[in-house]
Design an enzyme around this catalytic site. Structure first.
Site, PDB file in Angstrom:
ATOM      1  N   GLY A  38       9.221  51.321  22.651  1.00 17.68           N
ATOM      2  CA  GLY A  38       9.252  52.604  23.115  1.00 17.68           C
ATOM      3  C   GLY A  38       7.698  52.989  23.062  1.00 17.68           C
ATOM      4  O   GLY A  38       7.475  54.123  22.438  1.00 17.68           O
ATOM      5  N   ARG A  80       5.117  56.003  25.962  1.00 17.87           N
ATOM      6  CA  ARG A  80       4.517  57.506  25.733  1.00 17.87           C
ATOM      7  C   ARG A  80       4.817  57.927  24.301  1.00 17.87           C
ATOM      8  O   ARG A  80       5.393  57.159  23.364  1.00 17.87           O
ATOM      9  CB  ARG A  80       5.276  58.380  26.688  1.00 17.87           C
ATOM     10  N   TYR A  89      22.291  62.118  15.952  1.00 20.41           N
ATOM     11  CA  TYR A  89      20.863  61.676  15.681  1.00 20.41           C
ATOM     12  C   TYR A  89      20.464  61.742  14.280  1.00 20.41           C
ATOM     13  O   TYR A  89      19.808  60.647  13.904  1.00 20.41           O
ATOM     14  CB  TYR A  89      19.940  62.659  16.249  1.00 20.41           C
TER      15      TYR A  89
HETATM   16  P1  NAP Z   1       9.589  60.043  23.451  1.00 18.09           P
HETATM   17  O1  NAP Z   1       8.521  61.002  23.819  1.00 18.09           O
HETATM   18  O2  NAP Z   1      10.993  60.615  23.949  1.00 18.09           O
HETATM   19  O3  NAP Z   1       9.548  58.508  23.822  1.00 18.09           O
HETATM   20  C1  NAP Z   1      10.654  57.920  23.661  1.00 18.09           C
HETATM   21  C2  NAP Z   1       9.978  56.619  23.970  1.00 18.09           C
HETATM   22  O4  NAP Z   1      11.106  55.509  23.601  1.00 18.09           O
HETATM   23  C3  NAP Z   1       9.598  56.042  25.489  1.00 18.09           C
HETATM   24  O5  NAP Z   1       8.445  55.064  25.235  1.00 18.09           O
HETATM   25  C4  NAP Z   1      10.837  55.294  25.951  1.00 18.09           C
HETATM   26  O6  NAP Z   1      10.526  54.347  27.010  1.00 18.09           O
HETATM   27  C5  NAP Z   1      11.478  54.669  24.699  1.00 18.09           C
HETATM   28  N1  NAP Z   1      12.842  54.391  24.804  1.00 18.09           N
HETATM   29  C6  NAP Z   1      13.916  55.124  24.629  1.00 18.09           C
HETATM   30  N2  NAP Z   1      15.033  54.297  24.994  1.00 18.09           N
HETATM   31  C7  NAP Z   1      14.760  53.268  24.841  1.00 18.09           C
HETATM   32  C8  NAP Z   1      15.462  51.883  25.041  1.00 18.09           C
HETATM   33  N3  NAP Z   1      16.680  51.979  25.102  1.00 18.09           N
HETATM   34  N4  NAP Z   1      14.752  50.757  24.926  1.00 18.09           N
HETATM   35  C9  NAP Z   1      13.475  50.713  24.914  1.00 18.09           C
HETATM   36  N5  NAP Z   1      12.501  51.830  24.895  1.00 18.09           N
HETATM   37  C10 NAP Z   1      13.394  53.191  24.777  1.00 18.09           C
HETATM   38  O7  NAP Z   1       9.982  60.100  21.883  1.00 18.09           O
HETATM   39  P2  NAP Z   1       8.836  60.405  20.538  1.00 18.09           P
HETATM   40  O8  NAP Z   1       8.941  61.682  20.365  1.00 18.09           O
HETATM   41  O9  NAP Z   1       7.653  59.443  20.837  1.00 18.09           O
HETATM   42  O10 NAP Z   1       9.553  59.609  19.441  1.00 18.09           O
HETATM   43  C11 NAP Z   1       9.468  58.191  19.168  1.00 18.09           C
HETATM   44  C12 NAP Z   1      10.213  57.941  17.784  1.00 18.09           C
HETATM   45  O11 NAP Z   1       9.976  58.799  16.944  1.00 18.09           O
HETATM   46  C13 NAP Z   1      11.853  58.086  18.115  1.00 18.09           C
HETATM   47  O12 NAP Z   1      12.579  57.254  17.346  1.00 18.09           O
HETATM   48  C14 NAP Z   1      12.249  59.369  17.524  1.00 18.09           C
HETATM   49  O13 NAP Z   1      13.390  59.510  17.117  1.00 18.09           O
HETATM   50  C15 NAP Z   1      11.056  59.782  16.491  1.00 18.09           C
HETATM   51  N6  NAP Z   1      11.076  61.058  16.118  1.00 18.09           N
HETATM   52  C16 NAP Z   1      10.389  61.972  16.999  1.00 18.09           C
HETATM   53  C17 NAP Z   1       9.936  63.224  16.392  1.00 18.09           C
HETATM   54  C18 NAP Z   1       9.471  64.150  17.173  1.00 18.09           C
HETATM   55  O14 NAP Z   1       9.366  65.308  17.045  1.00 18.09           O
HETATM   56  N7  NAP Z   1       8.913  63.736  18.689  1.00 18.09           N
HETATM   57  C19 NAP Z   1      10.361  63.594  15.098  1.00 18.09           C
HETATM   58  C20 NAP Z   1      10.826  62.739  14.466  1.00 18.09           C
HETATM   59  C21 NAP Z   1      11.353  61.292  14.816  1.00 18.09           C
HETATM   60  P3  NAP Z   1      10.528  54.925  28.464  1.00 18.09           P
HETATM   61  O15 NAP Z   1       9.660  56.019  28.724  1.00 18.09           O
HETATM   62  O16 NAP Z   1       9.994  53.582  29.318  1.00 18.09           O
HETATM   63  O17 NAP Z   1      11.945  54.914  28.893  1.00 18.09           O
END
Ligand code: NAP
Length: 234
Positions: free
Chosen positions: A8, A11, A142
């Site tokens: 992932g 982005r 989640y």
């Molecule tokens: P995001 O901006 O929504 O980006 C999600 C990334 O995951 C994208 O690159 C997407 O790829 C990829 N992805 C989603 N489903 C996938 C799949 N089935 N196979 C392969 N790639 C997949 O998320 P983020 O905020 O950067 O979060 C990254 C991680 O941190 C996640 O595990 C999230 O739960 C965790 N997290 C985030 C936050 C927050 O506040 N943002 C807080 C706590 C934890 P595509 O764009 O190519 O589809």
């Protein structure tokens, strides 16, 4: 040169992490699901490779590792969120969240391990969440999926320690990425207010911790759940 695979990474946190690992000397495999152009642009800019795979698809993950070659550091970052009352959460919702967040971790780690075990060296970092530690109302699926990653981290750290592989978990707070794009301004402001450091996190705030955990300097750190949350989890 060691290789890191970040799931992932097209982005958000994964993207910042891929950049940070490349800066620290890793050749980086940029995994993505849909955003091919973004992943390829990033891979080009950091001298890495972009490889498509839906992490919930075991066969696709196997093919990705075949294309990527040996991986020394794995960042299990790809994840999906779900904001819904638990009573409205359908079996399909529940399965989708677990398929990506938990089965994805299982698929990725199993594919990465043979090389790490052979080398007696490896770094695995799983991205959980403050909600995996504390639980969030209207995010039960989640939160449960992210809590599963904490159990997986601790169990694997014990199982893989004798093979020279560290396994750690990073629990981000509220980070300014697309995952929170649906939240309105007031909600975001109130989340920033609830954070002792008075702001949302940037993807780079999480990436710098992941980079450290993937370095030689973090050789004696394993089985840990470390917040990158500005104090939000207190
Ligand atoms: P995001 O901006 O929504 O980006 C999600 C990334 O995951 C994208 O690159 C997407 O790829 C990829 N992805 C989603 N489903 C996938 C799949 N089935 N196979 C392969 N790639 C997949 O998320 P983020 O905020 O950067 O979060 C990254 C991680 O941190 C996640 O595990 C999230 O739960 C965790 N997290 C985030 C936050 C927050 O506040 N943002 C807080 C706590 C934890 P595509 O764009 O190519 O589809």
């Amino acid at each position: 040169m060691r290789t890191a695979l970040v799931s992932g990474a097209s982005r958000g946190i994964g993207r910042a992490c891929a950049r940070a690992l490349a800066e620290s000397g890793y050749r980086v495999v940029v995994n993505y699901r849909e955003r091919r152009q973004a992943a390829e642009d990033l891979a080009y800019s950091i001298g890495g490779t972009a490889v498509r795979a839906d992490v919930s698809d075991r066969e696709a993950v196997r093919r990705m590792f075949e294309a990527a070659g040996n991986v020394d550091a794995l960042v299990v970052n790809a994840g999906v969120a779900l904001q819904k009352l638990f009573t409205d959460t359908t079996p399909e919702d529940w399965r989708r969240v677990f398929a990506v967040n938990v089965d994805g971790a299982y698929n990725l780690i199993q594919a990465a391990l043979p090389h790490m075990i052979h080398e007696k060296w490896g770094r695995i970092v799983l991205i959980s969440s403050v909600w995996g530690v504390h639980g969030a109302s209207c995010e039960a699926a989640y939160s449960a999926s992210k809590a599963a990653l904490i159990g997986l981290t601790k169990a694997l750290a014990k199982e893989l320690g004798p093979s020279g592989i560290t396994v750690n978990c990073v629990a981000p707070g509220v980070i300014d990425t697309d995952m929170n794009a649906a939240l309105d301004r007031e909600t975001l402001a109130s989340l920033a207010d609830s954070t002792p450091l008075c702001r949302l996190g940037a993807p780079e705030d999480v990436a710098s911790l992941i980079r450290y955990l993937c370095s030689d300097e973090a050789a004696f750190i394993t089985a840990q759940v470390i917040g990158a949350d500005g104090g939000f989890g207190v």
